[in-house]
Design an enzyme around this catalytic site. Structure first.
Site, PDB file in Angstrom:
ATOM      1  N   THR A  94       0.969  -1.082   0.048  1.00  0.00           N
ATOM      2  CA  THR A  94       0.073  -0.339  -0.119  1.00  0.00           C
ATOM      3  C   THR A  94       0.734   1.224  -0.002  1.00  0.00           C
ATOM      4  O   THR A  94       1.679   1.316   0.999  1.00  0.00           O
ATOM      5  CB  THR A  94      -0.854  -0.048   1.178  1.00  0.00           C
ATOM      6  OG1 THR A  94      -1.641  -1.129   1.325  1.00  0.00           O
ATOM      7  CG2 THR A  94      -1.912   1.205   1.378  1.00  0.00           C
ATOM      8  N   LYS A 114      -7.440   1.201  -2.563  1.00  0.00           N
ATOM      9  CA  LYS A 114      -7.133   0.668  -1.285  1.00  0.00           C
ATOM     10  C   LYS A 114      -7.072   1.341  -0.232  1.00  0.00           C
ATOM     11  O   LYS A 114      -7.611   1.299   1.040  1.00  0.00           O
ATOM     12  CB  LYS A 114      -5.704  -0.300  -1.663  1.00  0.00           C
ATOM     13  CG  LYS A 114      -5.266  -0.413  -0.495  1.00  0.00           C
ATOM     14  CD  LYS A 114      -5.741  -1.612   0.199  1.00  0.00           C
ATOM     15  CE  LYS A 114      -5.360  -1.836   1.833  1.00  0.00           C
ATOM     16  NZ  LYS A 114      -3.939  -2.638   1.834  1.00  0.00           N
ATOM     17  N   LYS A 127      -0.219   5.139   8.949  1.00  0.00           N
ATOM     18  CA  LYS A 127       0.405   5.220   7.718  1.00  0.00           C
ATOM     19  C   LYS A 127      -0.470   5.382   6.623  1.00  0.00           C
ATOM     20  O   LYS A 127      -0.496   6.402   5.738  1.00  0.00           O
ATOM     21  CB  LYS A 127       1.486   4.251   7.288  1.00  0.00           C
ATOM     22  CG  LYS A 127       2.310   4.319   6.222  1.00  0.00           C
ATOM     23  CD  LYS A 127       1.632   3.605   4.960  1.00  0.00           C
ATOM     24  CE  LYS A 127       1.765   2.143   5.039  1.00  0.00           C
ATOM     25  NZ  LYS A 127       1.343   1.441   3.936  1.00  0.00           N
TER      26      LYS A 127
END
Length: 285
Positions: free
Chosen positions: A88, A164, A232
Site C-alpha cells: 500500500t 485501497k 500510515k
C-alpha cells in the site's frame, strides 16, 4: 511461472507459501532473512527481478525507494518482467513509479490487497489490480492463487492505490463508529455484546463490523493489522485528499484518533485498538 518475491513480512510469507503450493517457482529477497519451504533465497533485490514476474510486498514508499530505486535494481530487471507492487503506497509515489518503470522498460502492475495475514494464508485476499491489459493477463495466474477475486481498477496503477487507501479509511471509520455507538449504548445499560448482536443482525452484517466488533467486545486488540500501519495508510489518504483539493472531515477525525492511539503506545496492537480511546474509561483498554 518463475516468480521473484521482495519482502517476506507476515503478508509476503503467506503469499509466497501459496505460490509455491500452486506449483510456481519462487525466489525471494528479504531484509531480515527467514526460511520458507520451497522458496529459494537470493542475495540482492536485483536477483529477485530475474523472473517472469516479481511481487513486491514492502512496508511503504520509503522501503521501495530504498530497496529498488536507490540501488538501481529496477534497471537490472530481466527483459519481459512484470513488476507487481502489492504494497500500500501513496498515490503520488505510484505516479512516480509509472514513469520510473517506463524509463527502465519494465511493465508495472499495481495489486494492493484487502485482507489480513490469516486471509492471505487461505488465499482469499481481494486483489485490486491496475495496469496495462497485457501485463495483467501475464500475472493473472499468480494473482488468482493469492486472491479469491481480482478487482480490475483500470489501466492506471495509481487508481488501485487510491481505492485501497479509501477502503482502509472506511474501515477505520467503521471502527470509530462502533466505538462511539458503544459509548452511547453501554452508558445507558446495554451490554456491548447485545448491541453488536443487534447491528450485525440488522444493518451492518459485514466483515469489518464482525471482525472488529469482536475485538471491542473482548477489549483485546492482538495485532492483525498494526495501528502503526493503519496510521500510515490514513496519512496517505490525507495526502491524497490534499492533492485532490478536497476536505474530508471524517478522514481528519479518524486520522487524529489513530494518531492518538499510536502516541498512547498502541502502535503494535491491532488498529482497532483506537476504539479503546472511546469505549474504555481510561482510554487504553
Amino acid at each position: 511461472m518463475d516468480i521473484g518475491m521482495i519482502g517476506l513480512g507476515a503478508m509476503g510469507t503467506e503469499i509466497a507459501r501459496n505460490l509455491v503450493a500452486a506449483g510456481h517457482r519462487v525466489i525471494a529477497w528479504n531484509r531480515s532473512g527467514g526460511h520458507i519451504d520451497g522458496v529459494r533465497r537470493v542475495e540482492t533485490p536485483a536477483q529477485a527481478l530475474q523472473a517472469d514476474m516479481a511481487l513486491t510486498m514492502l512496508a511503504d514508499d520509503d522501503a521501495i525507494r530504498d530497496v529498488l530505486l536507490d540501488t538501481q535494481s529496477l534497471h537490472e530487471a530481466r527483459a519481459g518482467l512484470v513488476h507487481v507492487v502489492a504494497s500500500t503506497i501513496s498515490v503520488a509515489f505510484a505516479h512516480e513509479l509509472v514513469a520510473l518503470h517506463r524509463a527502465a522498460n519494465v511493465a508495472y502492475v499495481a495489486a494492493p490487497v484487502l485482507g489480513r495475514p490469516d486471509v492471505a494464508a487461505r488465499g482469499e485476499l481481494n486483489v485490486l489490480a491496475a495496469g496495462a491489459p497485457t501485463a495483467l493477463e501475464k500475472v493473472r495466474p499468480a494473482l488468482e492463487v493469492i486472491g479469491k477475486q481480482i478487482w480490475h481498477m483500470g489501466d492506471a496503477p495509481p487508481t488501485a492505490y487510491a481505492a485501497k487507501i479509501a477502503c482502509n479509511m472506511m474501515i477505520t471509520m467503521a471502527i470509530e463508529a462502533m466505538a462511539e455507538a458503544v459509548a452511547l449504548t453501554e452508558t445507558n445499560g446495554l451490554a456491548r455484546e447485545r448491541f453488536f448482536e443487534l447491528i450485525l443482525g440488522t444493518l451492518f452484517d459485514s466483515r469489518p463490523y464482525r471482525t472488529y466488533s469482536a475485538n471491542i467486545i473482548r477489549n483485546e486488540y492482538r495485532p492483525g493489522f498494526k495501528a502503526s500501519l493503519g496510521l500510515k495508510d490514513l496519512r496517505l489518504a490525507t495526502e491524497a485528499a490534499a492533492q485532490a483539493g478536497r476536505s474530508l472531515p471524517m478522514l481528519a477525525a479518524v486520522h487524529g484518533r489513530m494518531a492518538e492511539a499510536v502516541q498512547a503506545g498502541m502502535g503494535d496492537r491491532d488498529w482497532s485498538a483506537m476504539a479503546a480511546l472511546t469505549v474504555e474509561p481510561r482510554g487504553r483498554g
